[in-house]
Motif scaffolding. Structure first.
Motif, short mmCIF file in Angstrom:
data_model
loop_
_atom_site.label_atom_id
_atom_site.label_comp_id
_atom_site.label_asym_id
_atom_site.label_seq_id
_atom_site.Cartn_x
_atom_site.Cartn_y
_atom_site.Cartn_z
N ALA A 1 0.82 -1.21 0.00
CA ALA A 1 0.00 0.00 0.00
C ALA A 1 0.85 1.26 0.00
CB ALA A 1 -0.94 0.00 1.21
N GLY B 1 -5.86 -0.06 -2.12
CA GLY B 1 -6.14 -1.31 -1.43
C GLY B 1 -6.95 -2.32 -2.21
N ASP B 2 -7.14 -2.11 -3.51
CA ASP B 2 -7.96 -3.02 -4.30
C ASP B 2 -7.39 -4.44 -4.35
OD1 ASP B 2 -9.67 -0.91 -4.82
OD2 ASP B 2 -8.78 -0.44 -6.77
N ILE C 1 -5.09 -5.70 -2.29
CA ILE C 1 -5.00 -6.19 -0.90
C ILE C 1 -6.35 -6.78 -0.46
CG2 ILE C 1 -4.67 -5.47 1.50
CD1 ILE C 1 -2.64 -3.35 0.31
N ARG C 2 -7.43 -6.08 -0.77
CA ARG C 2 -8.76 -6.58 -0.40
C ARG C 2 -9.18 -7.77 -1.27
NH1 ARG C 2 -9.30 -1.21 0.44
NH2 ARG C 2 -10.21 -0.82 -1.62
N ASP D 1 -7.84 -10.66 0.14
CA ASP D 1 -8.25 -10.75 1.54
C ASP D 1 -7.05 -10.72 2.49
OD1 ASP D 1 -10.10 -10.85 3.60
OD2 ASP D 1 -10.21 -13.04 3.60
N GLU E 1 -5.92 -7.63 3.99
CA GLU E 1 -5.87 -6.36 4.71
C GLU E 1 -5.72 -6.57 6.22
OE1 GLU E 1 -8.15 -2.08 4.56
OE2 GLU E 1 -9.30 -3.87 4.10
N ASP F 1 -4.14 -4.44 10.03
CA ASP F 1 -3.65 -3.24 10.72
C ASP F 1 -2.48 -3.66 11.60
OD1 ASP F 1 -5.79 -1.78 9.64
OD2 ASP F 1 -7.05 -2.14 11.40
N TYR G 1 -2.35 1.00 8.95
CA TYR G 1 -3.74 0.56 8.88
C TYR G 1 -4.12 0.28 7.43
CZ TYR G 1 -3.70 2.35 13.59
OH TYR G 1 -3.38 2.57 14.89
N GLY G 2 -4.81 -0.85 7.21
CA GLY G 2 -5.24 -1.20 5.86
C GLY G 2 -4.10 -1.60 4.94
N VAL G 3 -3.04 -2.15 5.51
CA VAL G 3 -1.90 -2.59 4.70
C VAL G 3 -2.03 -4.08 4.39
CG1 VAL G 3 -0.37 -0.79 5.59
CG2 VAL G 3 -0.43 -3.03 6.72
#
Length: 157
Positions: A73, A98-99, A101-102, A105, A107, A109, A116-118
């Motif tokens: 990220a 974050g596309d 990363i999500r 699955d 993501e 912290d 956060y959200g890495v």
């Protein structure tokens, strides 16, 4: 979570260069094997160790027909500086939105570091058909993959 036998999720992002070139994962499926190495953040010791370890083995990956991409990220500027400082020759992909990363699955912290959200640390090998043939996801983001196992997985794909 994406895993072995699944179709690899497709995503777009930005290459980690000062040129902000677009990256479309779909453009790399069907040509060679692809190694996606997700990592939490550039310039952190475990991530530096991992990217340097992958670079040290780049000849083996290329001989097996694989292209390596590191995905985090971090901003393209940060990734570009990281590549330059640590002499990483393979491309890094900036997934600030974050596309990817999500989609995988991954993501997480890491509150003590203010992250956060890495991405959790994970490695996927994707074959020419777009199928994940190997997956490894860290139980703890400070852990690194077994690089010999990864090389064997690439050779077997």
């Amino acid at each position: 979570m994406a895993s072995q036998g699944d179709s690899a999720p497709r995503f777009t992002a930005t290459l980690g260069t000062s040129g902000h070139e677009p990256f479309n994962f779909e453009d790399h499926v069907g040509t060679d094997l692809v190694i996606l190495a997700f990592f939490p953040g550039a310039f952190t010791p475990p991530c530096t160790n991992e990217m340097v370890a992958l670079q040290e083995r780049i000849d083996e990956f290329e001989e097996a027909g694989a292209t390596v991409f590191g995905v985090s990220a971090d901003s393209p500027f940060s990734q570009g500086a990281f590549r330059e400082e640590h002499r990483v020759e393979f491309d890094l992909v900036s997934d600030m939105a974050g596309d990817a990363i999500r989609a995988y699955d991954l993501e997480i912290d890491i509150e003590p570091l203010g992250l956060y959200g890495v991405a959790n640390r994970a490695v996927f090998v994707v074959d020419e058909d777009g199928t994940i043939t190997y997956d490894w996801v860290a139980d703890d983001p400070t852990n690194e993959p077994d690089y010999d196992e990864l090389i064997e997985a690439v050779k077997a794909a």
